[in-house]
Scaffold this active site. Structure first.
Site, PDB file in Angstrom:
ATOM      1  N   ASP A 267       0.821  -1.226   0.000  1.00  0.00           N
ATOM      2  CA  ASP A 267       0.000   0.000   0.000  1.00  0.00           C
ATOM      3  C   ASP A 267       0.847   1.264   0.000  1.00  0.00           C
ATOM      4  O   ASP A 267       0.565   2.215  -0.728  1.00  0.00           O
ATOM      5  CB  ASP A 267      -1.072   0.002   1.117  1.00  0.00           C
ATOM      6  CG  ASP A 267      -0.548  -0.033   2.542  1.00  0.00           C
ATOM      7  OD1 ASP A 267       0.676  -0.227   2.747  1.00  0.00           O
ATOM      8  OD2 ASP A 267      -1.378   0.137   3.473  1.00  0.00           O
TER       9      ASP A 267
ATOM     10  N   SER B 244      -6.076  -4.690  12.684  1.00  0.00           N
ATOM     11  CA  SER B 244      -6.427  -3.272  12.514  1.00  0.00           C
ATOM     12  C   SER B 244      -7.452  -2.749  13.505  1.00  0.00           C
ATOM     13  O   SER B 244      -8.405  -2.055  13.129  1.00  0.00           O
ATOM     14  CB  SER B 244      -6.907  -2.993  11.083  1.00  0.00           C
ATOM     15  OG  SER B 244      -5.866  -3.208  10.199  1.00  0.00           O
TER      16      SER B 244
ATOM     17  N   ASP C 284      -5.756  -0.229   5.756  1.00  0.00           N
ATOM     18  CA  ASP C 284      -6.605  -0.597   6.887  1.00  0.00           C
ATOM     19  C   ASP C 284      -7.791   0.364   7.021  1.00  0.00           C
ATOM     20  O   ASP C 284      -8.927  -0.051   7.243  1.00  0.00           O
ATOM     21  CB  ASP C 284      -5.789  -0.587   8.189  1.00  0.00           C
ATOM     22  CG  ASP C 284      -4.518  -1.398   8.075  1.00  0.00           C
ATOM     23  OD1 ASP C 284      -4.422  -2.218   7.145  1.00  0.00           O
ATOM     24  OD2 ASP C 284      -3.616  -1.198   8.906  1.00  0.00           O
TER      25      ASP C 284
HETATM   26  C1  GLA Z   1       0.011  -2.408   8.449  1.00  0.00           C
HETATM   27  C2  GLA Z   1      -0.240  -1.010   7.897  1.00  0.00           C
HETATM   28  C3  GLA Z   1      -0.825  -1.092   6.493  1.00  0.00           C
HETATM   29  C4  GLA Z   1       0.006  -1.998   5.595  1.00  0.00           C
HETATM   30  C5  GLA Z   1       0.285  -3.333   6.283  1.00  0.00           C
HETATM   31  C6  GLA Z   1       1.208  -4.213   5.477  1.00  0.00           C
HETATM   32  O1  GLA Z   1      -1.213  -3.061   8.638  1.00  0.00           O
HETATM   33  O2  GLA Z   1      -1.114  -0.309   8.733  1.00  0.00           O
HETATM   34  O3  GLA Z   1      -0.940   0.209   5.952  1.00  0.00           O
HETATM   35  O4  GLA Z   1       1.192  -1.365   5.202  1.00  0.00           O
HETATM   36  O5  GLA Z   1       0.837  -3.148   7.567  1.00  0.00           O
HETATM   37  O6  GLA Z   1       0.593  -4.598   4.311  1.00  0.00           O
END
Ligand code: GLA
Length: 397
Positions: free
Chosen positions: A51, A141, A187
């Site tokens: 991302d 998340s 997320d």
């Molecule tokens: C965490 C970050 C996301 C993403 C993931 C890995 O969840 O919050 O933005 O970078 O790691 O894919």
């Protein structure tokens, strides 16, 4: 949803949360809330560490959520009680410059209030009760869910139209600049814009999304290793810096702009570590787009094969796995009902995800839980997740 290996760290599932925040609101605040708001956690099916490289991700919002019962107030203050932490917090709106937050749950709310103001969106005071069942620190998340439930509450009390993409950006800004975690947009965007029964293919450059149905024959299983990530911020920031360095060598804004043939032709220009990091991102982007297409065609086995490849890439090239995650993924892959499995999220601990034949999901959950506990001496929490809708609100009459 059924759960095996539940321990005290896993509170009851979400339907009860609605009742709990409603009842607690009436007990503490005398009268009814005006709105009930919810926002989900997420599991990423494929596309990790892409991302922040402007690439592609395919997460789904899950039936693990944070709920908030909320009522507007006449002043410009927010007063909220957390059932999970058994804590009260109040803060004034119009707080000035962001600072490095102390990490407590209320900082996510303050950060969202601040980011809304910064973006010129209206805010108003409210009081509320909050509770959730997204496990904290597991890589599902919980922070994004907290940010989005807060943003949805502000939208409800100010009466503005809910714009998932704009609000996801506000929430990401809160996390980056107020909380001080340098995450990408995945997320927040899936917590804002997820669709029931679907994963969400996100183009993290344009923020365009496409809902991809999860076939009825397949179940998504979250496998929490029981390990929690340490040092994740520094390792995450180091990976970001390595990706930016690779993009500079290729002379492009982000690794999203490097395709596989270009990578193959020019990879010798990178040192060994940077090359491996870039190889993960370039191949993961290609896998993610292909995986979405396969799912749309009902090719769950083909999708699962890409999940397996993704895990190897995260483990060997991006180096964000750990032995417990590798063990969990291998045990999952060894089960006959499994189409594919991989670690999910930032890594360094937390959860793996597997796609399995729905008819055999219960056996999968039991067998893999038992095998992991025997292998690692750690009790996992393994459960089938349903894809849920993004943040939503209901009025209380
Ligand atoms: C965490 C970050 C996301 C993403 C993931 C890995 O969840 O919050 O933005 O970078 O790691 O894919």
């Amino acid at each position: 949803m059924f759960v095996v290996g539940v321990d005290e760290t896993y509170p009851p599932v979400s339907n009860e949360l609605r009742e709990r925040v409603l009842e607690e609101f009436q007990r503490r605040f005398d009268g009814k809330p005006s709105f009930l708001v919810r926002a989900p956690g997420r599991v990423n099916l494929i596309g990790d560490h892409t991302d922040y490289n402007d690439g592609f991700v395919l997460p789904m919002a899950i039936d693990r959520e944070i709920w908030l019962a909320v009522r507007p107030r006449g002043d410009r203050r927010v007063a909220v009680h957390s059932i999970d932490f058994d804590e009260d917090a109040t803060f004034a709106l119009d707080e000035s410059a962001p600072r490095r937050a102390n990490g407590g749950w209320v900082e996510y709310l303050r950060g969202v209030a601040w980011a809304l103001e910064e973006e010129g969106r209206p805010t108003a005071g409210w009081e509320g009760i909050i509770a959730g069942d997204v496990p904290v620190g597991a890589g599902l998340s919980s922070s994004a869910a907290l940010e989005l439930v807060t943003a949805r509450a502000f939208a409800a009390v100010t009466g503005i139209i809910w714009q998932p993409v704009g609000m996801a950006r506000v929430a990401q800004r809160a996390e980056n600049e107020w909380v001080g975690v340098n995450c990408g947009i995945m997320d927040q965007l899936v917590s804002a814009a997820g669709a029931a029964g679907h994963a969400l293919l996100i183009d993290c450059r344009t923020l365009e999304t496409r809902s991809v149905a999860i076939p009825a024959s397949a179940a998504v299983v979250v496998l929490d290793t029981g390990t929690r990530r340490g040092l994740v911020d520094s390792a995450y920031n180091e990976r970001r810096a390595q990706c930016e360095q690779a993009a500079r060598v290729f002379g492009v804004p982000a690794l999203r702009d490097v395709d596989l043939p270009t990578f193959d032709r020019r990879q010798h220009e990178l040192d060994a570590v940077t090359r491996a990091r870039a190889r993960h991102v370039v191949t993961e982007d290609a896998r993610t787009v292909e995986a979405a297409a396969r799912l749309e065609n009902g090719d769950v086995a083909g999708f699962g094969a890409l999940m397996d490849e993704s895990h190897i890439s995260l483990r060997d090239d991006f180096e964000v796995s750990r032995p417990e995650l590798d063990t969990m993924v291998e045990l999952a892959q060894d089960h006959g009902a499994c189409y594919g499995s991989r670690m999910t999220g930032a890594g360094f601990g937390g959860c793996a995800v597997a796609l399995v034949a729905r008819d055999d999901a219960e056996d999968f959950v039991r067998s893999v839980s038992r095998a992991y506990e025997t292998a690692q001496g750690l009790r996992p929490t393994v459960y089938v997740c349903e894809a849920s809708a993004g943040a939503s609100v209901e009025s209380v009459d």
